[in-house]
Design a protein around this motif. Structure first.
Motif, mmCIF file in Angstrom:
data_model
loop_
_atom_site.group_PDB
_atom_site.id
_atom_site.type_symbol
_atom_site.label_atom_id
_atom_site.label_comp_id
_atom_site.label_asym_id
_atom_site.label_seq_id
_atom_site.Cartn_x
_atom_site.Cartn_y
_atom_site.Cartn_z
ATOM 1 N N ASP A 38 0.836 -1.205 0.000
ATOM 2 C CA ASP A 38 0.000 0.000 0.000
ATOM 3 C C ASP A 38 0.868 1.251 0.000
ATOM 4 O OD1 ASP A 38 -2.520 -1.442 0.315
ATOM 5 O OD2 ASP A 38 -1.791 -1.904 2.326
ATOM 6 N N TYR A 39 0.478 2.218 -0.827
ATOM 7 C CA TYR A 39 1.234 3.468 -0.924
ATOM 8 C C TYR A 39 0.265 4.624 -1.107
ATOM 9 C CZ TYR A 39 4.311 7.112 -2.762
ATOM 10 O OH TYR A 39 4.976 8.288 -2.962
ATOM 11 N N ASP A 40 0.423 5.649 -0.273
ATOM 12 C CA ASP A 40 -0.416 6.848 -0.353
ATOM 13 C C ASP A 40 0.431 7.993 -0.903
ATOM 14 O OD1 ASP A 40 -2.023 9.041 -0.072
ATOM 15 O OD2 ASP A 40 -2.354 8.820 2.089
ATOM 16 N N PRO A 41 0.198 8.398 -2.153
ATOM 17 C CA PRO A 41 1.039 9.457 -2.730
ATOM 18 C C PRO A 41 0.840 10.809 -2.071
ATOM 19 C CG PRO A 41 -0.773 8.924 -4.211
ATOM 20 C CD PRO A 41 -0.807 7.904 -3.108
ATOM 21 N N ALA A 42 -0.279 11.022 -1.401
ATOM 22 C CA ALA A 42 -0.515 12.310 -0.756
ATOM 23 C C ALA A 42 0.393 12.504 0.454
ATOM 24 C CB ALA A 42 -1.981 12.429 -0.340
ATOM 25 N N THR A 43 0.663 11.426 1.168
ATOM 26 C CA THR A 43 1.488 11.514 2.377
ATOM 27 C C THR A 43 2.834 10.822 2.220
ATOM 28 O OG1 THR A 43 0.528 9.469 3.277
ATOM 29 C CG2 THR A 43 -0.599 11.546 3.802
ATOM 30 N N GLN A 44 3.083 10.184 1.063
ATOM 31 C CA GLN A 44 4.299 9.400 0.823
ATOM 32 C C GLN A 44 4.435 8.267 1.848
ATOM 33 O OE1 GLN A 44 5.866 10.193 -1.971
ATOM 34 N NE2 GLN A 44 4.639 12.006 -2.244
ATOM 35 N N SER A 45 3.306 7.708 2.259
ATOM 36 C CA SER A 45 3.317 6.677 3.301
ATOM 37 C C SER A 45 3.152 5.286 2.698
ATOM 38 C CB SER A 45 2.179 6.919 4.306
ATOM 39 O OG SER A 45 2.314 8.174 4.927
ATOM 40 N N ILE A 46 3.951 4.365 3.187
ATOM 41 C CA ILE A 46 3.842 2.957 2.802
ATOM 42 C C ILE A 46 3.289 2.180 3.992
ATOM 43 C CG2 ILE A 46 5.170 0.874 2.282
ATOM 44 C CD1 ILE A 46 6.993 2.577 0.567
ATOM 45 N N HIS A 72 5.798 -9.241 -13.798
ATOM 46 C CA HIS A 72 6.631 -8.233 -14.468
ATOM 47 C C HIS A 72 6.914 -7.113 -13.478
ATOM 48 C CE1 HIS A 72 2.541 -6.709 -14.851
ATOM 49 N NE2 HIS A 72 2.976 -5.536 -15.277
ATOM 50 N N ALA A 73 7.691 -6.134 -13.909
ATOM 51 C CA ALA A 73 7.941 -4.942 -13.086
ATOM 52 C C ALA A 73 6.758 -3.994 -13.273
ATOM 53 C CB ALA A 73 9.244 -4.269 -13.504
ATOM 54 N N HIS A 74 5.851 -4.009 -12.342
ATOM 55 C CA HIS A 74 4.604 -3.263 -12.449
ATOM 56 C C HIS A 74 4.855 -1.757 -12.446
ATOM 57 C CE1 HIS A 74 2.753 -7.115 -11.335
ATOM 58 N NE2 HIS A 74 3.687 -7.187 -10.416
ATOM 59 N N ALA A 75 4.021 -1.043 -13.194
ATOM 60 C CA ALA A 75 4.131 0.413 -13.261
ATOM 61 C C ALA A 75 2.960 1.114 -12.599
ATOM 62 C CB ALA A 75 4.232 0.863 -14.722
ATOM 63 N N ASP A 76 2.112 0.363 -11.890
ATOM 64 C CA ASP A 76 0.917 0.978 -11.303
ATOM 65 C C ASP A 76 0.718 0.643 -9.834
ATOM 66 O OD1 ASP A 76 0.276 -1.685 -11.671
ATOM 67 O OD2 ASP A 76 -1.088 -1.293 -13.337
ATOM 68 N N HIS A 77 1.574 -0.197 -9.281
ATOM 69 C CA HIS A 77 1.525 -0.437 -7.837
ATOM 70 C C HIS A 77 2.887 -0.925 -7.376
ATOM 71 C CE1 HIS A 77 0.680 -4.615 -9.253
ATOM 72 N NE2 HIS A 77 1.404 -4.944 -8.195
ATOM 73 N N LEU A 78 3.151 -0.750 -6.093
ATOM 74 C CA LEU A 78 4.392 -1.225 -5.500
ATOM 75 C C LEU A 78 4.227 -2.685 -5.105
ATOM 76 C CD1 LEU A 78 4.445 1.927 -5.227
ATOM 77 C CD2 LEU A 78 5.764 1.603 -3.126
ATOM 78 N N THR A 79 5.249 -3.485 -5.336
ATOM 79 C CA THR A 79 5.177 -4.881 -4.959
ATOM 80 C C THR A 79 5.493 -5.080 -3.479
ATOM 81 O OG1 THR A 79 6.035 -7.116 -5.300
ATOM 82 C CG2 THR A 79 7.563 -5.305 -5.680
ATOM 83 N N ALA A 80 4.785 -6.017 -2.875
ATOM 84 C CA ALA A 80 5.039 -6.379 -1.479
ATOM 85 C C ALA A 80 5.935 -7.611 -1.378
ATOM 86 C CB ALA A 80 3.718 -6.643 -0.758
#
Length: 299
Positions: A38-46, A72-80
């Motif tokens: 999970d990643y919140d771009p508004a707060t830069q929080s993982i 693959h190396a996803h471009a729309d979410h961070l991998t866990a």
């Protein structure tokens, strides 16, 4: 059905991603496919809520996770992947390898240069680089890695029994297919990958990597059969030629904006989900390119 896996599909709604836990029911051996951090771009929080849900499912079912598979190396979410590997190493006394297709090294080099990531942070971060058509075990089941380029050049699918986890190769029939305009993407390759998938037996289930259901459909759908895709897929159904597909895909891609988490995702995902090394003051930094709207800036 004998020789078939148990499939748990877990939808992550913020990025529209399907995550999968696929298990051999006879041995309780499992793999996790395309997990989300999970990643919140508004707060830069993982945070790790989506990944922790997968861990809870694994524990509840009594599974032993043998591998973590990336398509693959996803471009729309961070991998866990890295987070799950660390947690599982402690909880099941076994460190499951993180696996991806062998062409990831070229993707890592490309985006490492683009974002200024030092090679030491992405080299050898994946434990197993899979060959095309490589076969591996999931308990008593056999899995086959399928090279499915087009969306990205490194893209892999995983065939397990009468199921293929196709990542971003094919989407549900009312959406059709994924974009091909990322570096190394190619519409001709994606058409060939689509035909490879749709040449499988009609009853084969194709489990997709994402769903973005239109309002009239409602809930996201994790799989459709090869038969249904051949009849209904708006981009790849029988009768659509390669020329028609390529023309449609290239025209459509030209009008698409970049994914919301493009830059963050690629920088983390070429590291297999590991975070950047901290600076001297303890910050972990990602690089975001600036875009100038004007060329007459005063500095």
């Amino acid at each position: 059905m004998s020789g078939e896996p148990t499939v748990h599909d877990v939808f992550e709604p913020k990025t529209g991603t399907w995550q999968y836990v696929v298990a051999d029911p006879s041995t309780k051996t499992a793999v996790i496919i395309d997990p989300v951090l999970d990643y919140d771009p508004a707060t830069q929080s993982i945070t790790t809520g989506a990944a922790d849900d997968l861990l809870s499912l694994v524990k509840e079912k009594g599974y032993r996770v043998e591998r973590i598979l990336e398509t693959h190396a996803h471009a729309d979410h961070l991998t866990a992947a890295s987070y799950l590997q660390s947690r599982l190493a402690r909880e099941q006394n076994h460190k499951p390898p993180v696996c991806i297709g062998k062409r990831i090294v070229h993707v890592q080099e490309l985006f490492g240069r683009r974002y200024g990531v030092v090679a030491e942070e992405y080299e050898n971060v994946f434990d197993i680089l899979l060959e095309d058509s490589e076969v591996f075990d999931i308990g008593s089941l056999k899995a086959t890695a399928m090279h499915l380029p087009g969306h990205t050049p490194d893209h892999m699918g995983y065939k397990i029994g009468d199921n293929v986890f196709c990542g971003d190769s094919i989407f549900n029939a009312d959406i059709g297919s994924a974009r091909c305009d990322f570096p190394g993407g190619n519409a001709k390759d994606l058409f060939r990958s689509g035909r490879t998938l749709l040449a499988l037996p009609d009853h084969t289930k194709i489990w997709t990597g994402h769903d973005y259901p239109p309002q009239e459909r409602g809930a996201p759908v994790p799989w459709m059969s090869v038969h249904d895709h051949r009849e209904q897929n708006k981009h790849l159904r029988d009768g659509i030629t390669k020329e028609e597909f390529v023309s449609m895909r290239e025209e459509r891609d030209a009008g698409l904006g970049e994914p919301r988490l493009l830059h963050q995702s690629l920088q983390v995902n070429i590291r297999a989900g590991r975070l950047p090394q901290p600076t001297e003051v303890g910050h972990r930094l990602l690089h975001l390119p600036l875009k100038f709207k004007r060329t007459d800036m005063p500095w």
